[in-house]
Design a protein around this motif. Structure first.
Motif, PDB file in Angstrom:
ATOM      1  N   LEU A  76       6.707  10.028 -27.684  1.00  0.00           N
ATOM      2  CA  LEU A  76       7.398   9.346 -26.592  1.00  0.00           C
ATOM      3  C   LEU A  76       8.613   8.592 -27.120  1.00  0.00           C
ATOM      4  O   LEU A  76       8.541   7.933 -28.162  1.00  0.00           O
ATOM      5  N   LEU A 105       3.616  -0.148 -25.724  1.00  0.00           N
ATOM      6  CA  LEU A 105       2.870   1.109 -25.685  1.00  0.00           C
ATOM      7  C   LEU A 105       1.885   1.205 -26.840  1.00  0.00           C
ATOM      8  O   LEU A 105       0.777   1.728 -26.682  1.00  0.00           O
ATOM      9  N   VAL A 155      -0.479   9.499 -31.021  1.00  0.00           N
ATOM     10  CA  VAL A 155       0.780   9.169 -30.348  1.00  0.00           C
ATOM     11  C   VAL A 155       1.815   8.774 -31.390  1.00  0.00           C
ATOM     12  O   VAL A 155       1.525   7.983 -32.293  1.00  0.00           O
ATOM     13  N   TYR A 188      -1.221  -0.617 -25.973  1.00  0.00           N
ATOM     14  CA  TYR A 188      -2.025   0.090 -24.985  1.00  0.00           C
ATOM     15  C   TYR A 188      -2.769   1.259 -25.615  1.00  0.00           C
ATOM     16  O   TYR A 188      -4.002   1.377 -25.460  1.00  0.00           O
ATOM     17  N   TYR A 189      -2.064   2.116 -26.323  1.00  0.00           N
ATOM     18  CA  TYR A 189      -2.718   3.311 -26.867  1.00  0.00           C
ATOM     19  C   TYR A 189      -3.721   2.963 -27.961  1.00  0.00           C
ATOM     20  O   TYR A 189      -4.787   3.583 -28.063  1.00  0.00           O
ATOM     21  N   ARG A 205       5.624   8.232 -19.982  1.00  0.00           N
ATOM     22  CA  ARG A 205       4.185   8.097 -20.221  1.00  0.00           C
ATOM     23  C   ARG A 205       3.428   9.118 -19.381  1.00  0.00           C
ATOM     24  O   ARG A 205       3.616   9.195 -18.166  1.00  0.00           O
ATOM     25  N   LEU A 210       9.618   4.752 -21.986  1.00  0.00           N
ATOM     26  CA  LEU A 210       8.467   4.291 -21.206  1.00  0.00           C
ATOM     27  C   LEU A 210       8.231   5.156 -19.966  1.00  0.00           C
ATOM     28  O   LEU A 210       7.089   5.373 -19.552  1.00  0.00           O
TER      29      LEU A 210
END
Length: 388
Positions: free
Chosen positions: A118, A167, A132, A170-171, A124, A121
């Protein structure tokens, strides 16, 4: 690696007589050798991964050779993911780096177990990947030992530190392995760029850990190293670059990766064509049997290096300077200016080197030079046939 015609002139003449021109030839041994050299340069790093951007050469035989040589493939769409699967890639051998929202690509990436890449944002996906890679935008000049090696503020790719840490949090909280990467140059031979990238990425990883975000696991150096765009200039020295990266990494257990598509395929492909005419001017102009200008490198001005098949470059008394064009509707679009070649006449064969990265016209016949034989390539497995 570049600048060489890698198979005998007699074989090329026989092939041109039987199948006509133009056509492509790829060098199997050379592709395998390049991959082996790259992996050996980073052998000090446990888990080092080598990636090839599929868009740079989607030929199934080229991709399969690279896969067998330990390379993964990076895809940007559902179509590329499906193509990679047909070529035998799966799981940890595939990266999915979407450039636009693509529900079909997300579904196939999840099904294949691809690593997600990525740099925005807004991209996603609706699935949770196991791995990731977050591509970042440094927003500062990168330095190595007092020298500015890149002005990264001009880059249009990657996320800010705040976005990437959001991110990553979160991941990581969902159990995914998280890494950081940069994509600042698709083809550069400046060895100092890579330790400077490494230093910045490792600094960000330490900051993320110190904030309580946990440990990141891998670090990607992007699309370089590359192949020189200047005739006679050396390509990137992988061993030198790897040594500089190792110096910065120290005892870190971070896994490294890189996607040097240009370097892996440089000099391992040729476009073979024929001279239609030589127009006498103040500087003579060669007209080649090509329907349009040839772009050998995607999205950039290439090093156009040509060789007269069977011609000698060591006798300077026989060398001349030419402009080179295709036989398209306009002779103003040059393939090359001021190209130095031995004396050229109509009917001679010309090899345009360094097309291993990208076949500019995939409808032309493609061949593989392997074990002293020339094989016609097909679009689907098995990729080689001898009926030519």
């Amino acid at each position: 690696m570049s600048g060489e015609v890698f198979l005998p002139a007699r074989t090329l003449r026989q092939a041109a007589k039987r199948i006509g021109t133009p056509f492509y030839v790829y060098d199997e041994a050379g592709l395998r050798q390049n991959a082996a050299v790259a992996r050996a340069a980073f052998s000090w790093n446990a888990g080092f991964a080598l990636w090839f951007p599929l868009r740079w050469n989607p030929n199934p035989a080229v991709l399969s050779i690279l896969r067998e040589s330990g390379c993964g493939v990076e895809c940007t769409s559902a179509a590329e993911l499906a193509h990679a699967e047909r070529c035998g890639f799966s799981g940890e051998q595939i990266r999915y780096a979407p450039q636009l929202p693509d529900e079909a690509g997300e579904r196939l990436a999840a099904q294949l177990g691809a690593e997600l890449v990525l740099d925005d944002l807004a991209l996603r996906p609706g699935f949770l990947p196991e791995r990731v890679l977050l591509r970042v935008w440094p927003g500062v000049r990168l330095h190595w030992r007092g020298k500015t090696v890149v002005q990264s503020t001009k880059s249009k790719f990657g996320m800010t530190k705040r976005e990437s840490f959001f991110l990553a949090d979160y991941y990581a909280s969902q159990g995914a392995e998280v890494g950081l990467g940069l994509w600042l140059a698709e083809n550069t031979c400046e060895a100092e760029l890579y330790p400077a990238e490494t230093q910045l990425l490792l600094d960000w990883m330490r900051e993320f850990r110190d904030r309580g975000g946990g440990r990141m696991t891998h670090c990607d150096l992007g699309a370089g190293p590359g192949s020189s765009r200047q005739t006679g200039a050396p390509d990137a020295e992988l061993a030198q670059i790897a040594a500089k990266v190792r110096e910065v990494a120290g005892t870190s257990r971070i896994r490294f990766s890189a996607a040097p598509g240009a370097w892996l395929a440089a000099g391992r492909g040729m476009l073979i064509t024929r001279v239609l005419a030589v127009k006498e001017r103040e500087r003579p102009m060669i007209v080649l049997d090509l329907p349009s200008p040839v772009q050998l490198w995607p999205g950039s001005i290439p090093r156009q290096e040509l060789r007269l098949v069977g011609g000698r470059m060591d006798d300077v008394r026989q060398l001349h300077m030419y402009d080179v064009v295709g036989c398209g509707p306009s002779l103003r679009d040059r393939i090359s200016d001021r190209q130095i070649l031995p004396s050229v006449k109509a009917g001679d064969l010309i090899a345009l080197l360094d097309v291993g990265v990208h076949a500019p016209n995939p409808v032309l016949p493609e061949f593989l030079w392997s074990g002293g034989e020339l094989f016609r390539l097909t679009d689907e497995p098995p990729f080689r046939v001898t009926a030519w």
